[in-house]
Enzyme design. Structure first.
Site, PDB file in Angstrom:
ATOM      1  N   ARG A   1      61.687  10.470  66.790  1.00  0.00           N
ATOM      2  CA  ARG A   1      61.475   9.275  67.565  1.00  0.00           C
ATOM      3  C   ARG A   1      60.341   9.791  68.621  1.00  0.00           C
ATOM      4  O   ARG A   1      60.494  10.900  69.261  1.00  0.00           O
ATOM      5  CB  ARG A   1      62.543   8.543  68.307  1.00  0.00           C
ATOM      6  CG  ARG A   1      63.487   8.015  67.368  1.00  0.00           C
ATOM      7  CD  ARG A   1      62.911   6.557  66.949  1.00  0.00           C
ATOM      8  NE  ARG A   1      63.639   5.739  66.003  1.00  0.00           N
ATOM      9  CZ  ARG A   1      63.407   5.716  64.752  1.00  0.00           C
ATOM     10  NH1 ARG A   1      62.576   6.713  64.000  1.00  0.00           N
ATOM     11  NH2 ARG A   1      64.318   5.109  63.773  1.00  0.00           N
TER      12      ARG A   1
ATOM     13  N   GLU B   1      48.284   5.793  74.164  1.00  0.00           N
ATOM     14  CA  GLU B   1      48.381   7.138  74.958  1.00  0.00           C
ATOM     15  C   GLU B   1      47.842   8.279  73.870  1.00  0.00           C
ATOM     16  O   GLU B   1      46.852   9.016  74.441  1.00  0.00           O
ATOM     17  CB  GLU B   1      49.271   7.148  75.822  1.00  0.00           C
ATOM     18  CG  GLU B   1      49.042   8.288  76.777  1.00  0.00           C
ATOM     19  CD  GLU B   1      50.156   8.284  77.846  1.00  0.00           C
ATOM     20  OE1 GLU B   1      50.037   8.858  79.009  1.00  0.00           O
ATOM     21  OE2 GLU B   1      51.235   7.443  77.690  1.00  0.00           O
TER      22      GLU B   1
ATOM     23  N   HIS C   1      53.900   6.306  60.973  1.00  0.00           N
ATOM     24  CA  HIS C   1      55.287   6.389  60.436  1.00  0.00           C
ATOM     25  C   HIS C   1      55.448   6.200  59.072  1.00  0.00           C
ATOM     26  O   HIS C   1      56.211   5.083  58.296  1.00  0.00           O
ATOM     27  CB  HIS C   1      55.895   4.996  61.135  1.00  0.00           C
ATOM     28  CG  HIS C   1      57.312   5.106  61.295  1.00  0.00           C
ATOM     29  ND1 HIS C   1      58.042   3.798  61.717  1.00  0.00           N
ATOM     30  CD2 HIS C   1      58.235   6.013  61.197  1.00  0.00           C
ATOM     31  CE1 HIS C   1      59.303   4.506  61.706  1.00  0.00           C
ATOM     32  NE2 HIS C   1      59.163   5.622  61.515  1.00  0.00           N
TER      33      HIS C   1
END
Length: 391
Positions: free
Chosen positions: A230, A259, A271
């Protein structure tokens, strides 16, 4: 018939585990007793009174309101280990991506499009993408669950020196770890000796920003950090500082944000950890089997908010009670059956944190179904009582 609603496209191979003779399954199933979900957002969803269980075809349950489910006696399942091999393979790919500057080399080569003497430019320019081999280097595996163990064992077979750390190492995982994997006694000890670190721990209040300034200050200079668990496990402010002074040479993650996309020496993968047809099928099959066992027999395995609680069904009447984990609860529950002069043939009670779950098998309900349910639900701390099987 049991009614199950699907909130995403769920693998047909998985849904085959819910046979049509017992289950009505579909996107538009009304008054569902079960929901199978992948990534659909459920935080604001209003649950029908009929809902007994939610099965997440995957490991992360951030899209499900766990606390509210617990308060309403809704059992939430996930599928640990079903996508472990898919994530393991992507982590191994990331090890090579972090070390050999493969992505950077590919992007540079694409930039040569339309120029002259491409072959010559490649031969003279490839030296800027030299990177070390992983064999003989030290890999730290933070978290030795289903995925971490597979990564540790595979990296060891590739010739890496592997050090693992997991303060909550299960007996099951311990049996599966290669004898070549060294176990560290603290996370600080582990990160201090590693050329590469891969993170495989769950996200919760205790692990959020686990890789902060203090822990990153212990990391060996020039380390490559991989995060396929995560994104919030890594403090980005601390990461930027560690990268600016060369402590972290490369950061690779499966979790994108703006960012990170603006940072140098960061590779962001969209992902893809569980994005394989095999993984989706495995997750769907496991979720369906968990749902089937719960709806038909009241048994629980792999719940995130209630304990594992399983008892072989022997054909007798069965009642299950979801309740708070508080003193005198068992006495109150058994007192209901004693008052009605009903014999308990078998009972099992398990607890997990603040919640508990009890399975009671009776010789017979003696026609007192509604009385029993009303009395059980009236007990302070009981959040759900259900007749699973009648006799």
């Amino acid at each position: 018939m049991y009614r199950v609603q699907t909130l995403n496209e769920i693998s047909p191979k998985g849904l085959m585990k819910l046979p049509a003779k017992d289950f009505i399954v579909g996107k538009n199933t009304e008054h569902p007793e079960g929901i199978i979900v992948r990534s659909a957002e459920m935080k604001e969803m209003q649950f029908p009174d009929s809902l007994l269980a939610i099965a997440r075809a995957g490991i992360g349950v951030n899209n499900i309101p766990i606390d509210r489910c617990s308060e309403e006696g809704i059992v939430v399942f996930n599928t640990p280990g079903a996508n472990a091999n898919a994530v393991k393979e992507l982590v191994l790919a990331a090890l090579l991506l972090s070390s050999r500057k493969i992505v950077q080399g590919i992007e540079w080569t694409k930039s040569l499009k339309g120029t002259e003497n491409i072959e010559k430019q490649v031969e003279s320019g490839k030296k800027q993408f030299v990177g070390p081999e992983i064999a003989g280097k030290t890999l730290g595996v933070f978290g030795l669950g289903a995925i971490g163990v597979l990564v540790a064992n595979a990296a060891s077979q590739l010739g890496m020196h592997v050090v693992g750390y997991d303060p909550f190492l299960s007996v099951h995982s311990a049996w599966r770890i290669s004898s070549d994997v060294e176990l560290a006694d603290s996370k600080e000890t582990m990160v201090a000796q590693c050329d590469y670190i891969t993170v495989h721990i769950p996200l919760n209040d205790a692990t959020r920003n686990m890789f902060d300034k203090d822990l990153l200050s212990c990391v060996k200079k020039g380390c490559h950090l991989l995060n396929f668990s995560r994104g919030e496990l890594v403090d980005l402010t601390a990461l930027k500082e560690a990268m600016s002074i060369g402590t972290i040479a490369t950061y690779i993650t499966d979790f994108a944000n703006e960012e990170l996309l603006n940072m140098d020496n960061v590779i962001v993968i969209p992902h893809l950890g569980a994005s394989t047809p095999e993984s989706e099928e495995n997750c769907a099959e496991m979720a369906a089997m968990e749902m089937k066992a719960f709806l038909k027999y009241g048994t629980i395995r792999n719940s995130v908010n209630f304990p594992n609680c399983e008892a072989m069904y022997t054909g007798k009447a069965r009642i299950t009670v979801a309740h708070k984990n508080v003193p005198n609860m068992i006495g109150a529950i058994t007192g209901v059956f004693a008052k009605e002069n009903l014999n308990i043939d078998n009972m099992i009670n398990k607890a997990k944190g603040t919640m508990a779950y009890t399975i009671i098998d009776l010789d017979s309900l003696d026609g007192k179904n509604q009385v029993l349910l009303d009395d059980l639900k009236a007990i302070d701390g009981v959040v759900r009582a259900r007749i699973v099987r009648e006799k």
